[in-house]
Design a protein around this motif. Sequence first.
Motif, mmCIF file in Angstrom:
data_model
loop_
_atom_site.group_PDB
_atom_site.id
_atom_site.type_symbol
_atom_site.label_atom_id
_atom_site.label_comp_id
_atom_site.label_asym_id
_atom_site.label_seq_id
_atom_site.Cartn_x
_atom_site.Cartn_y
_atom_site.Cartn_z
ATOM 1 N N PRO A 254 -3.995 2.527 -0.917
ATOM 2 C CA PRO A 254 -4.133 2.396 0.438
ATOM 3 C C PRO A 254 -5.377 1.980 0.967
ATOM 4 O O PRO A 254 -5.526 1.085 1.626
ATOM 5 C CB PRO A 254 -3.579 3.457 1.088
ATOM 6 C CG PRO A 254 -2.402 4.055 0.188
ATOM 7 C CD PRO A 254 -3.149 3.742 -1.324
ATOM 8 N N VAL B 218 -15.745 5.780 4.019
ATOM 9 C CA VAL B 218 -14.635 5.549 3.776
ATOM 10 C C VAL B 218 -14.435 3.981 3.886
ATOM 11 O O VAL B 218 -13.284 3.380 3.452
ATOM 12 C CB VAL B 218 -13.590 6.289 4.834
ATOM 13 C CG1 VAL B 218 -13.217 7.432 4.267
ATOM 14 C CG2 VAL B 218 -14.009 6.061 6.009
ATOM 15 N N LEU B 219 -15.390 3.185 4.164
ATOM 16 C CA LEU B 219 -15.313 1.712 4.426
ATOM 17 C C LEU B 219 -16.196 0.895 3.818
ATOM 18 O O LEU B 219 -16.117 0.495 2.809
ATOM 19 C CB LEU B 219 -14.554 1.557 5.852
ATOM 20 C CG LEU B 219 -14.089 0.204 6.120
ATOM 21 C CD1 LEU B 219 -12.795 -0.300 5.471
ATOM 22 C CD2 LEU B 219 -13.778 -0.004 7.845
ATOM 23 N N THR C 44 -9.413 -2.469 10.646
ATOM 24 C CA THR C 44 -9.326 -1.954 9.524
ATOM 25 C C THR C 44 -10.234 -0.294 9.536
ATOM 26 O O THR C 44 -9.991 0.313 8.638
ATOM 27 C CB THR C 44 -10.183 -3.048 8.346
ATOM 28 O OG1 THR C 44 -11.143 -3.453 9.122
ATOM 29 C CG2 THR C 44 -9.366 -4.150 7.849
ATOM 30 N N GLU C 45 -11.023 -0.417 10.436
ATOM 31 C CA GLU C 45 -11.723 0.808 10.624
ATOM 32 C C GLU C 45 -11.053 1.876 11.144
ATOM 33 O O GLU C 45 -10.971 2.878 10.430
ATOM 34 C CB GLU C 45 -13.048 0.757 11.774
ATOM 35 C CG GLU C 45 -14.279 -0.215 11.359
ATOM 36 C CD GLU C 45 -15.403 -0.215 12.300
ATOM 37 O OE1 GLU C 45 -15.077 0.213 13.422
ATOM 38 O OE2 GLU C 45 -16.495 -0.508 11.846
ATOM 39 N N ASN D 292 -7.223 -1.806 1.877
ATOM 40 C CA ASN D 292 -7.651 -1.640 3.486
ATOM 41 C C ASN D 292 -9.218 -2.398 3.278
ATOM 42 O O ASN D 292 -9.752 -2.969 4.319
ATOM 43 C CB ASN D 292 -7.619 -0.386 3.826
ATOM 44 C CG ASN D 292 -8.128 -0.380 5.409
ATOM 45 O OD1 ASN D 292 -7.452 -1.183 6.220
ATOM 46 N ND2 ASN D 292 -9.017 0.627 5.758
ATOM 47 N N GLN E 200 -7.754 2.054 10.454
ATOM 48 C CA GLN E 200 -7.063 2.419 9.103
ATOM 49 C C GLN E 200 -7.841 3.408 8.352
ATOM 50 O O GLN E 200 -7.364 4.128 7.828
ATOM 51 C CB GLN E 200 -6.726 1.020 8.620
ATOM 52 C CG GLN E 200 -5.675 1.082 7.452
ATOM 53 C CD GLN E 200 -4.236 1.418 7.716
ATOM 54 O OE1 GLN E 200 -3.731 1.325 8.895
ATOM 55 N NE2 GLN E 200 -3.302 1.443 6.840
ATOM 56 N N ALA E 201 -9.257 2.855 8.070
ATOM 57 C CA ALA E 201 -10.170 3.777 7.271
ATOM 58 C C ALA E 201 -10.153 5.105 7.640
ATOM 59 O O ALA E 201 -10.315 6.090 6.917
ATOM 60 C CB ALA E 201 -11.571 3.119 7.346
ATOM 61 N N ILE E 202 -10.274 5.354 9.208
ATOM 62 C CA ILE E 202 -10.736 6.686 9.573
ATOM 63 C C ILE E 202 -9.157 7.509 9.506
ATOM 64 O O ILE E 202 -9.409 8.604 8.914
ATOM 65 C CB ILE E 202 -10.626 6.541 11.095
ATOM 66 C CG1 ILE E 202 -12.139 5.998 11.490
ATOM 67 C CG2 ILE E 202 -10.470 8.051 11.750
ATOM 68 C CD1 ILE E 202 -12.185 5.527 13.040
ATOM 69 N N GLU F 106 0.912 -1.396 -0.085
ATOM 70 C CA GLU F 106 -0.149 -0.047 0.054
ATOM 71 C C GLU F 106 0.825 1.145 -0.069
ATOM 72 O O GLU F 106 0.739 2.278 -0.488
ATOM 73 C CB GLU F 106 -0.849 0.193 1.395
ATOM 74 C CG GLU F 106 -1.904 -0.958 1.352
ATOM 75 C CD GLU F 106 -2.700 -0.881 2.861
ATOM 76 O OE1 GLU F 106 -2.869 0.409 3.048
ATOM 77 O OE2 GLU F 106 -3.130 -1.771 3.009
ATOM 78 N N LEU G 241 -6.703 7.225 6.976
ATOM 79 C CA LEU G 241 -6.859 7.283 5.467
ATOM 80 C C LEU G 241 -7.723 8.483 5.041
ATOM 81 O O LEU G 241 -7.581 9.105 4.357
ATOM 82 C CB LEU G 241 -6.918 5.925 4.744
ATOM 83 C CG LEU G 241 -6.005 4.914 4.815
ATOM 84 C CD1 LEU G 241 -6.344 3.751 4.318
ATOM 85 C CD2 LEU G 241 -4.677 5.381 4.235
ATOM 86 N N HIS G 242 -9.026 8.429 5.509
ATOM 87 C CA HIS G 242 -9.920 9.526 5.358
ATOM 88 C C HIS G 242 -9.281 10.665 5.713
ATOM 89 O O HIS G 242 -9.387 11.601 4.976
ATOM 90 C CB HIS G 242 -11.079 9.058 6.251
ATOM 91 C CG HIS G 242 -12.524 10.102 5.756
ATOM 92 N ND1 HIS G 242 -13.718 9.710 6.183
ATOM 93 C CD2 HIS G 242 -12.747 10.622 4.536
ATOM 94 C CE1 HIS G 242 -14.376 10.365 5.787
ATOM 95 N NE2 HIS G 242 -13.936 10.987 4.508
ATOM 96 N N ASP H 247 -10.127 12.498 19.190
ATOM 97 C CA ASP H 247 -10.201 11.930 17.844
ATOM 98 C C ASP H 247 -8.968 10.920 17.769
ATOM 99 O O ASP H 247 -9.326 9.948 17.042
ATOM 100 C CB ASP H 247 -10.193 12.828 17.023
ATOM 101 C CG ASP H 247 -11.144 13.731 16.770
ATOM 102 O OD1 ASP H 247 -12.580 13.241 16.824
ATOM 103 O OD2 ASP H 247 -11.087 15.070 16.938
ATOM 104 N N ARG I 159 -6.687 11.626 3.296
ATOM 105 C CA ARG I 159 -7.184 11.939 2.022
ATOM 106 C C ARG I 159 -8.147 13.820 1.880
ATOM 107 O O ARG I 159 -8.002 14.275 1.016
ATOM 108 C CB ARG I 159 -8.283 10.949 1.473
ATOM 109 C CG ARG I 159 -8.474 11.222 0.145
ATOM 110 C CD ARG I 159 -9.983 10.260 -0.304
ATOM 111 N NE ARG I 159 -11.007 10.484 0.458
ATOM 112 C CZ ARG I 159 -12.275 9.811 0.220
ATOM 113 N NH1 ARG I 159 -12.253 8.919 -0.526
ATOM 114 N NH2 ARG I 159 -13.450 10.422 0.907
ATOM 115 N N CYS J 169 -17.611 4.915 9.932
ATOM 116 C CA CYS J 169 -16.893 4.651 8.984
ATOM 117 C C CYS J 169 -17.595 4.285 7.633
ATOM 118 O O CYS J 169 -16.839 3.767 6.729
ATOM 119 C CB CYS J 169 -15.940 3.287 9.414
ATOM 120 S SG CYS J 169 -14.784 3.642 10.679
#
Lengths: 397, 397
Positions: free
Chosen positions: B109, B34-35, A153-154, B113, A156-158, A90, A160-161, A174, A164, B31
């Motif tokens: 990424p 984004v997920l 994975t959640e 994910n 990670q998603a937060i 990634e 990455l969000h 947070d 982005r 999430c």
Amino acid sequence: MPASDVEEYLRECRELTLHELATIIPAGDRCREVLYDLMLEYPLREAKALRPALCVATCRALGGNLESVLRSAATLELYHNAFLIHDDVEDGSEHRRDRPTLHAMHGAPIAVNVGDAMLALALQPLLDNMRLIGMGKALRILDVIARMARESTEGQAIELHWIRDGEWRLGDADYVRMVYKKTSWYTFIAPMLIGAIVAGAAHERLTALRKFAALLGIAFQIQDDVLNLVGEGGKYGKEIAGDLWEGKRTLILTHALRTACADERGSAERILAKPRPPKALPDGEGSPAGGSDGALAALREVCRALKARGDLTEAGERAIADVVGAGAPGQNVKTGAEIEWLLSLVRRQGSIDYAREVGARYAARARRALEGAHWMPPSVHRDLLENLVDFVVTRER
Amino acid sequence: MPASDVEEYLRECRELTLHELATIIPAGDRCREVLYDLMLEYPLREAKALRPALCVATCRALGGNLESVLRSAATLELYHNAFLIHDDVEDGSEHRRDRPTLHAMHGAPIAVNVGDAMLALALQPLLDNMRLIGMGKALRILDVIARMARESTEGQAIELHWIRDGEWRLGDADYVRMVYKKTSWYTFIAPMLIGAIVAGAAHERLTALRKFAALLGIAFQIQDDVLNLVGEGGKYGKEIAGDLWEGKRTLILTHALRTACADERGSAERILAKPRPPKALPDGEGSPAGGSDGALAALREVCRALKARGDLTEAGERAIADVVGAGAPGQNVKTGAEIEWLLSLVRRQGSIDYAREVGARYAARARRALEGAHWMPPSVHRDLLENLVDFVVTRER
């Protein structure tokens, strides 16, 4: 227990884990060379193997035995290394534990497939648990694994969000929420819960351990963020200030932005919004899969040749070098000087000390949570958990 | 049952699967955007959803009911789409089902994910099965899933090994062994075994169904390979002759090489050993994560500007364009003319007809295996399985 004892415990657990992994990963198969041998590439490199140690220590501190927990502990290491392989793909990372990443060695297709195969293989020992420790415990462990994978994975998603969307209006809460999912669940809560389940711990004891693990995980991640900014390259094994280059939302950086004056905050956000420059041009060996690194090296060579025969001016060569290093058209990349400036901002705002204090508070809360666990008798395993609290916030790698 | 009935059955199962997926994938979560929403991106695109249909049809043909199998069937679709996301990242594919790939839309990424999170999420409904259909069946299904994941990653590893090592001394048996792992297990055997387990089928019936599924899977993959060389771009939805560009070891290509004269075989192997050229330069939007596409577009622009102001000659620009399109220094890439020549070789050797014959033989053996299943009473579900045999080898996409 001094740090060296913690390290000794970790080392012993790591040896046991590697032996167990060798029984989980098929040997002598026709797919050995292209699949199963590659699964051991990362685990065999220098690593703490913290997750299996936490799992084993918790189990044994609660009276469980090594034989019944080792398979689950090794499975955690299998999951962890699978995710490391995917993370490296990634992020396009070149190095992992002082050696080339798996995809740099074998190409992204083989690397992603090895990671997927490890995730697949991890299911079997968890099913074997049915026979080893009984249906009830095996099922509860599977539930923990499912929850762990979902939480991380959640998390990670937060993160990455945020990256982005260029989100910087973030408070400590947070950050803590994201880290609780991404680090606490994955590295501390799941290993300890699984160890406790194998030992047959009652529900309220699981709840107490979970609290300890959540707090310790947050302290651990904060120290990780600190080390990223203050550690030495060789010792820590990761790129220094990599978090700044990547624009990661750490407690340190969000504190610096929150407390800086409007002007400096604006400058910092502008820098952080820029992509990092591409990795240094490789020497031509490149990665077998992605041709773009090789293309860059070839481009450099052809520019040199064109300049020599007068088809390209000096200024032209510089312009080409600039744009190739520029990621996307019209978009600047972060420079070393800007990262230095961010580092100085972080220092001026006292953000590293602030993070250390917050980390120490979480560690202290973790220590108190464990002190309340009177039902866990004194043992070398309980000692490990206790001393891990200090280890986590004082470690230098 | 004409092909349209097969398609109608598939369509109905797909609707049911999508509804079930919506209950597996969390909604209303922070999430989501984004997920969890991204998990439905591929399933909602035009797709056959063959795996859930095979699972449902097998279960119902053996007297099982829809309610007890639907959750497992939907889980197969979740696994499948997770692997598609990872495959697309591995291969750097730009399109999937006529739309941009997930990583082209959101960056590698986020895409990797999302795939990992789908694999994680797939575990929960399989654990829920304990309550839904009982412990014994639920555990056997988990065993099948573990085996499926292992077989398909092994098949993938074998194929990647052949490509990496430039291996072409392959007989039909090598191809069949790889496809049995990669396609039969994943697309046919596991879905049918799971459907049969839910229906409570006895061991010898599972064995018979497994034989049918293995044979049908091989016929399916051979037709897939044929379509790759003869299909129309729009209808089939994949790149035409993509297998030749990628150097995939198909029954067709190994037959052509095996039967060609030494000279032509040598030429073909030399072409196939070359990498495919990089994807066309993007329009500047590019993928948000990987900067290299954007860098290529920017490079093209800067070269145009340099030429305009005399810093770069026409010959210099061509040399740069060549090398940027050339993957790695000193390494040629496959050209369209070479792919055309390979196609003509394949046609001259009658390899497509040969593959069609072999595929038809596997389909006929599959049909006979199912005909022997007298314990499966006539029903619309049995009809689906029978007619799928024709559908698989006559389908045009």
